[in-house]
Design a protein around this motif. Structure first.
Motif, PDB file in Angstrom:
ATOM      1  N   LEU A  58      -4.922   6.306   5.834  1.00  0.00           N
ATOM      2  CA  LEU A  58      -5.549   6.944   4.243  1.00  0.00           C
ATOM      3  C   LEU A  58      -5.128   5.694   3.381  1.00  0.00           C
ATOM      4  O   LEU A  58      -3.661   5.573   3.690  1.00  0.00           O
ATOM      5  N   GLY A  59      -5.423   4.675   3.300  1.00  0.00           N
ATOM      6  CA  GLY A  59      -4.865   4.661   1.478  1.00  0.00           C
ATOM      7  C   GLY A  59      -4.567   5.000   0.462  1.00  0.00           C
ATOM      8  O   GLY A  59      -6.359   6.017  -0.142  1.00  0.00           O
ATOM      9  N   ILE A  60      -3.681   4.920  -0.453  1.00  0.00           N
ATOM     10  CA  ILE A  60      -3.462   5.614  -1.712  1.00  0.00           C
ATOM     11  C   ILE A  60      -3.628   3.971  -2.526  1.00  0.00           C
ATOM     12  O   ILE A  60      -2.151   3.801  -2.552  1.00  0.00           O
ATOM     13  N   VAL A  61      -4.271   4.244  -3.357  1.00  0.00           N
ATOM     14  CA  VAL A  61      -3.980   3.327  -4.978  1.00  0.00           C
ATOM     15  C   VAL A  61      -2.352   3.760  -5.636  1.00  0.00           C
ATOM     16  O   VAL A  61      -3.059   4.429  -6.602  1.00  0.00           O
ATOM     17  N   PRO A  62      -1.279   3.155  -5.572  1.00  0.00           N
ATOM     18  CA  PRO A  62      -0.417   4.057  -6.446  1.00  0.00           C
ATOM     19  C   PRO A  62      -0.079   3.838  -8.139  1.00  0.00           C
ATOM     20  O   PRO A  62      -0.952   2.913  -8.887  1.00  0.00           O
ATOM     21  N   GLN A  63       0.343   4.620  -8.558  1.00  0.00           N
ATOM     22  CA  GLN A  63       0.880   3.915 -10.429  1.00  0.00           C
ATOM     23  C   GLN A  63       2.056   3.748 -10.287  1.00  0.00           C
ATOM     24  O   GLN A  63       3.028   4.197  -9.689  1.00  0.00           O
ATOM     25  N   ASN A  64       2.838   3.035 -11.320  1.00  0.00           N
ATOM     26  CA  ASN A  64       4.264   2.098 -11.391  1.00  0.00           C
ATOM     27  C   ASN A  64       4.985   3.451 -12.432  1.00  0.00           C
ATOM     28  O   ASN A  64       3.937   3.575 -13.189  1.00  0.00           O
ATOM     29  N   LEU A  99       0.424  -3.325 -16.688  1.00  0.00           N
ATOM     30  CA  LEU A  99       1.700  -3.175 -15.732  1.00  0.00           C
ATOM     31  C   LEU A  99       1.574  -1.467 -14.801  1.00  0.00           C
ATOM     32  O   LEU A  99       2.690  -1.261 -13.990  1.00  0.00           O
ATOM     33  N   THR A 100       0.747  -0.124 -15.495  1.00  0.00           N
ATOM     34  CA  THR A 100       1.034   0.346 -15.090  1.00  0.00           C
ATOM     35  C   THR A 100       0.406   0.689 -13.689  1.00  0.00           C
ATOM     36  O   THR A 100       0.799   1.209 -12.642  1.00  0.00           O
ATOM     37  N   ASN A 101      -1.178   0.391 -13.691  1.00  0.00           N
ATOM     38  CA  ASN A 101      -1.650   0.588 -12.668  1.00  0.00           C
ATOM     39  C   ASN A 101      -2.806  -0.568 -12.150  1.00  0.00           C
ATOM     40  O   ASN A 101      -2.866  -0.702 -11.144  1.00  0.00           O
ATOM     41  N   HIS A 102      -1.826  -2.061 -12.052  1.00  0.00           N
ATOM     42  CA  HIS A 102      -2.796  -3.063 -11.986  1.00  0.00           C
ATOM     43  C   HIS A 102      -1.966  -4.303 -11.158  1.00  0.00           C
ATOM     44  O   HIS A 102      -2.508  -4.884 -10.146  1.00  0.00           O
ATOM     45  N   PRO A 172      -2.071  -1.244  -2.456  1.00  0.00           N
ATOM     46  CA  PRO A 172      -2.423  -0.281  -1.982  1.00  0.00           C
ATOM     47  C   PRO A 172      -1.478   0.231  -0.720  1.00  0.00           C
ATOM     48  O   PRO A 172      -1.050  -0.570   0.037  1.00  0.00           O
ATOM     49  N   ARG A 173      -1.440   1.944  -0.429  1.00  0.00           N
ATOM     50  CA  ARG A 173       0.162   2.287   0.660  1.00  0.00           C
ATOM     51  C   ARG A 173      -0.938   2.846   0.987  1.00  0.00           C
ATOM     52  O   ARG A 173      -1.565   3.929   1.023  1.00  0.00           O
ATOM     53  N   LEU A 174      -0.268   2.471   2.635  1.00  0.00           N
ATOM     54  CA  LEU A 174      -1.194   3.537   4.233  1.00  0.00           C
ATOM     55  C   LEU A 174      -0.149   4.317   4.654  1.00  0.00           C
ATOM     56  O   LEU A 174       0.964   3.914   4.962  1.00  0.00           O
ATOM     57  N   TYR A 175      -0.093   5.291   4.600  1.00  0.00           N
ATOM     58  CA  TYR A 175      -0.099   6.848   5.660  1.00  0.00           C
ATOM     59  C   TYR A 175      -0.902   7.535   6.552  1.00  0.00           C
ATOM     60  O   TYR A 175      -2.104   7.289   5.978  1.00  0.00           O
TER      61      TYR A 175
END
Length: 386
Positions: A58-64, A99-102, A172-175
């Protein structure tokens, strides 16, 4: 699962159009006193049309981290409400939002430093970029981030737009998925280890793992998509035996394998090798796994806890202790799976497997290598390592 399709709506959720999945559960799996924090996350896929098989990610699009974003703005002496344009579409948004989301702000590359030099008169930065200092440059970028660069090589005379033009898009981060959709319809579960460490005088945090550990509450949503993994899956034949080696968060896909086999009532035997630091605090999913063993879904569990004895015991040691039986399973057609750390664990497990094949099969080192290659060709040796 990447889609070239840009239409919105159900069925079209993808890496470029992630689904806002509601967080149903977010708990720490480690006991009090553990040096680790491993989150068990349950997300709702209701209304998404997303589905998956055991072995998928599952890919998650994270926030800083908002604290890191605030520190960057302070260092740059820029107003977070300044409007910048990002992406091919030229979307307008605030610098703080960008800077937070992109953008990636926790990684540093040679390219960023080479472009940033235009906005600073710092001699040390110019020197670092000289061809003869290539090794020092590589060493500098390793483990440092944008804030380090800004603090080390100021003062800066860059506009908000110029700063964002230096940065790479957030990836995105994959888990590995830790559930079976047959066991949990409309849900997906993850096992995420929070990454925290100190280097170069600052505490560092994994972008996505610490967002999940510290800032994501039940009821919040996370942007997600399903990533197909064709090279890591259960045998099609239900009667095949499986051997699973997954220390730490490497347990994730095997929880999905075991749940799936419980639902489909597979007749094949299953053997899990799990490892972590302490049995008392770090035996992830212990109650579930022992329940599956009592029900006969899981034939054997061998667990290694490295900090519970003077000699550190790892999963590969448990494999070697059971070498005769493990080889018999392989000879009878068992599938062998490894999930987790690529740098050390996967290599150690690979070498232990070779040793077992050589010793129990009475083969030469070359013949053992050939035996293992044959397993790989047959799809009976599969790795999900990161």
């Amino acid at each position: 699962m990447q889609s070239t399709d840009v239409q919105k709506g159900p069925g079209a959720y993808s890496r470029t159009n992630p689904f806002p999945a509601k967080v149903l559960k977010n708990v720490n799996l480690n006991g009090t006193g553990s040096k680790k924090e491993t989150r068990h996350l349950e997300l709702s896929l209701q209304g998404s049309d997303l589905s998956y098989l055991p072995g998928y990610a599952l890919g998650i699009v994270p926030q800083n981290d908002p604290e890191l974003v605030a520190a960057l703005l302070e260092e740059l002496k820029l107003d977070g409400d300044t409007i910048v344009t990002v992406g091919k579409e030229g979307d307008s948004l605030t610098l703080k939002d960008a800077l937070t989301n992109h953008f990636e702000i926790t990684l540093l590359s040679k390219k960023i430093l080479q472009q940033a030099v235009e906005y600073s008169e710092n001699e040390a930065l110019r020197n670092l970029l000289l061809a003869e200092n290539a090794n020092q440059l590589k060493e500098y970028t390793n483990g440092r981030d944008l804030l380090d660069m800004l603090r080390d090589f100021g003062p800066w005379k860059a506009s908000a737009q110029e700063i964002v033009s230096l940065l790479r898009k957030m990836t995105p981060r994959l888990y590995s998925i830790a559930s079976s959709i047959a066991a949990h319809p409309d849900e997906v579960h993850l096992t995420i280890g929070a990454v925290r460490y100190t280097t170069h005088g600052r505490e560092r945090k994994g972008v996505c793992s610490v967002q999940v550990a510290e800032r994501i509450q039940e009821g919040d949503t996370l942007p997600v998509f399903v990533q197909i993994n064709k090279h890591f899956h259960l045998p099609e034949a239900q009667e095949k035996d499986i051997i699973m080696v997954g220390p730490g968060t490497g347990i994730a896909p095997f929880r999905s394998f075991i749940e799936e086999r419980a639902v489909t009532k597979a007749t094949g035997r299953s053997w899990l090798f799990f490892g972590d630091q302490h049995a008392a605090t770090d035996f992830l999913y212990q109650d579930e796994l022992e329940g599956y063993q009592q029900d006969g879904v899981l034939t054997k569990i061998d667990a290694a806890f490295s900090r519970d004895s003077e000699q550190k015991v790892y999963v590969q040691h448990k494999m070697l202790e059971n070498s005769q039986e493990l080889f018999e399973w392989l000879e009878q057609g068992a599938y062998f799976y490894v999930c987790g750390d690529k740098t050390n664990m996967a290599k150690d497990v690979h070498n232990a497997l070779l040793q077992i094949i050589e010793q129990e099969g009475k083969l030469s080192a070359e013949e053992a290598e050939a035996y293992l290659s044959e397993l790989q060709k047959q799809g009976r040796y599969q790795r999900d390592v990161y």
